[in-house]
Design an enzyme around this catalytic site. Structure first.
Site, PDB file in Angstrom:
ATOM      1  N   PHE A 163       0.832  -1.194   0.000  1.00 49.54           N
ATOM      2  CA  PHE A 163       0.000   0.000   0.000  1.00 49.54           C
ATOM      3  C   PHE A 163       0.877   1.258   0.000  1.00 49.54           C
ATOM      4  CE2 PHE A 163      -3.167  -3.178   1.326  1.00 49.54           C
ATOM      5  CZ  PHE A 163      -4.213  -2.845   0.472  1.00 49.54           C
ATOM      6  N   SER A 164       0.656   2.184   0.950  1.00 49.83           N
ATOM      7  CA  SER A 164       1.305   3.495   0.851  1.00 49.83           C
ATOM      8  C   SER A 164       2.763   3.523   1.269  1.00 49.83           C
ATOM      9  CB  SER A 164       0.512   4.523   1.651  1.00 49.83           C
ATOM     10  OG  SER A 164      -0.717   4.783   1.008  1.00 49.83           O
ATOM     11  N   VAL A 165       3.333   2.417   1.704  1.00 47.77           N
ATOM     12  CA  VAL A 165       4.793   2.355   1.782  1.00 47.77           C
ATOM     13  C   VAL A 165       5.357   2.612   0.377  1.00 47.77           C
ATOM     14  CG1 VAL A 165       6.769   0.831   2.226  1.00 47.77           C
ATOM     15  CG2 VAL A 165       4.828   0.868   3.808  1.00 47.77           C
ATOM     16  N   SER A 166       4.550   2.300  -0.642  1.00 44.37           N
ATOM     17  CA  SER A 166       4.919   2.617  -2.029  1.00 44.37           C
ATOM     18  C   SER A 166       5.207   4.103  -2.200  1.00 44.37           C
ATOM     19  CB  SER A 166       3.774   2.223  -2.975  1.00 44.37           C
ATOM     20  OG  SER A 166       3.384   0.884  -2.831  1.00 44.37           O
ATOM     21  N   LYS A 167       4.476   4.955  -1.479  1.00 43.39           N
ATOM     22  CA  LYS A 167       4.694   6.397  -1.586  1.00 43.39           C
ATOM     23  C   LYS A 167       6.098   6.774  -1.127  1.00 43.39           C
ATOM     24  CE  LYS A 167      -0.130   7.929  -0.875  1.00 43.39           C
ATOM     25  NZ  LYS A 167      -0.839   6.654  -0.799  1.00 43.39           N
TER      26      LYS A 167
END
Length: 400
Positions: A114-118
């Site tokens: 999820f937002s660890v991708s950010k």
């Protein structure tokens, strides 16, 4: 429901079938988050031909204790089993000291982060800036002229994308049944198509977003679409796909052991904001690289000045006016990374449903954890695990 029955037969019974309608719901998510490629189109992020070697120095951490959701004492062993954790890797001074897996996750299995991708995207920005391919202070329209007329036109800069300070009209409510998040997910193919609506795609959707009247840079406003626009900027700056950029500038130089992959929409646009799937050991490598000021596999992968900027800059006033102060009351945000508390040194990458990379430079500890927590945002669990991460780092540092 018995999660062991989900997708266990071929074909699975209707009640055990994972679909676009249920894949983010627990217990279906236990299977879905490690099998995203069977649900969505993806693009490969190629690993290194020379993976950085891992060093192991096992430590017994099961008995490390901290306060649970009710303020009672819990230890790491019980916390892992009671919080829907799928896996965790702890490294100290560059050595893996603790590793644990559940729900059929293995060291070789990519898991949706999820937002660890950010945070990976924010790190990539520093490399591109250092290579002269990206100007963080440039307007978005220098790279994507088509964004003129949207919220990302005019005075909106790449830095506003990096720091989540775009003055955008968007309500990131993960529990909503309609509205912004549903429309966004539908554009990426993460929701079942609505037969009453015309087909859409991510890039067309991004161009429809409008301002909320707040000046860019004034307020921290967490909106995932900002990061998808950032990935599009990178593609225009480099002339290749986001997956290839990430592989070339981070995954291969870092010495990743496994291919990662990223979800893409019907036209190949990457879900930069939340679509990466990667192995836990490679996430630990990534966190260790951040702890070591950008050095991994004996190479300076990320410029050290960019990591200094992540750790020491950011707009505390914008954060205080923002929408995540309940998570980190004294926090900050810079280039897609969270400073947990401005009076302390740990910083983190965080994703919904319990995905974390926790970096503590002083205690020389990195913790990568992936989960299938039922709620997208569960502040009680997040705060429990922040206490847990600190307790683990304190044990490893020898301070207690």
């Amino acid at each position: 429901m018995n999660s062991r029955r989900i997708m266990a037969a071929f074909p699975a019974a209707a009640e055990d079938q994972v679909t676009l309608a249920n894949w983010r719901q627990h217990p279906y998510s236990e299977w879905a988050f490690r099998n995203v490629r069977e649900l969505l189109p993806t693009a490969n992020i190629a690993r290194s031909r020379e993976p950085s070697p891992l060093s192991f120095a096992p430590r017994y951490l099961d008995d490390v204790s901290f306060a649970d959701l009710r303020g009672e004492t819990i230890d790491v062993s019980k916390a892992l089993r009671s919080s829907h954790t799928d896996g965790i890797v702890v490294s100290h001074r560059g050595q893996i000291v603790f590793e644990w897996y559940a729900h059929d996750l293995t060291p070789d299995t990519p898991h949706l982060i999820f937002s660890v991708s950010k945070s990976i995207a924010g790190t990539l920005g520093g490399i591109l800036a250092d290579n002269g391919k990206l100007d963080p202070d440039a307007p978005v329209t220098r790279y994507i002229p088509e964004m003129e007329g949207s919220v990302y036109g005019g005075a909106c800069t790449v830095r506003h994308l990096l720091d989540m300070s775009v003055g955008i009209r968007f309500d990131e409510d993960y529990m909503a049944r309609d509205g912004d998040v549903i429309n966004y997910r539908r554009s990426t193919g993460w929701e079942p198509p609505d037969p009453s609506l015309p087909p859409t795609n991510l890039r067309d959707y991004l161009r429809t977003l409008r301002p909320n009247g707040t000046p860019h840079g004034h307020t921290f406003h967490y909106v995932s679409t900002n990061t998808d626009v950032l990935g599009w900027v990178y593609e225009r700056a480099c002339g290749i796909s986001y997956a290839k950029i990430l592989s070339h500038y981070i995954w291969q130089p870092m010495g990743a052991e496994h291919d990662a992959y990223i979800a893409v929409d019907s036209r190949g646009a990457a879900r930069v904001a939340g679509g990466i799937c990667a192995s836990l050991r490679d996430l630990a490598r990534f966190g260790e690289m951040m702890r070591n000021h950008g050095v991994s596999n004996s190479r300076q992968v990320v410029p050290s000045w960019w990591i200094d900027d992540i750790r020491h800059n950011g707009n505390a006033e914008a954060w205080a006016r923002g929408d995540l102060t309940k998570v980190f009351p004294n926090g900050n945000y810079r280039s897609k990374w969270y400073t947990i508390d401005r009076s302390e040194t740990p910083f983190a990458a965080v994703g919904i449903h319990g995905q974390w990379i926790y970096v503590d430079p002083v205690d020389e500890t990195v913790i990568a954890r992936v989960s299938s927590q039922p709620l997208p945002m569960d502040l009680d669990l997040d705060h429990m695990w922040m206490r847990g991460y600190r307790a683990i780092a304190t044990r490893l540092s020898g301070k207690s």
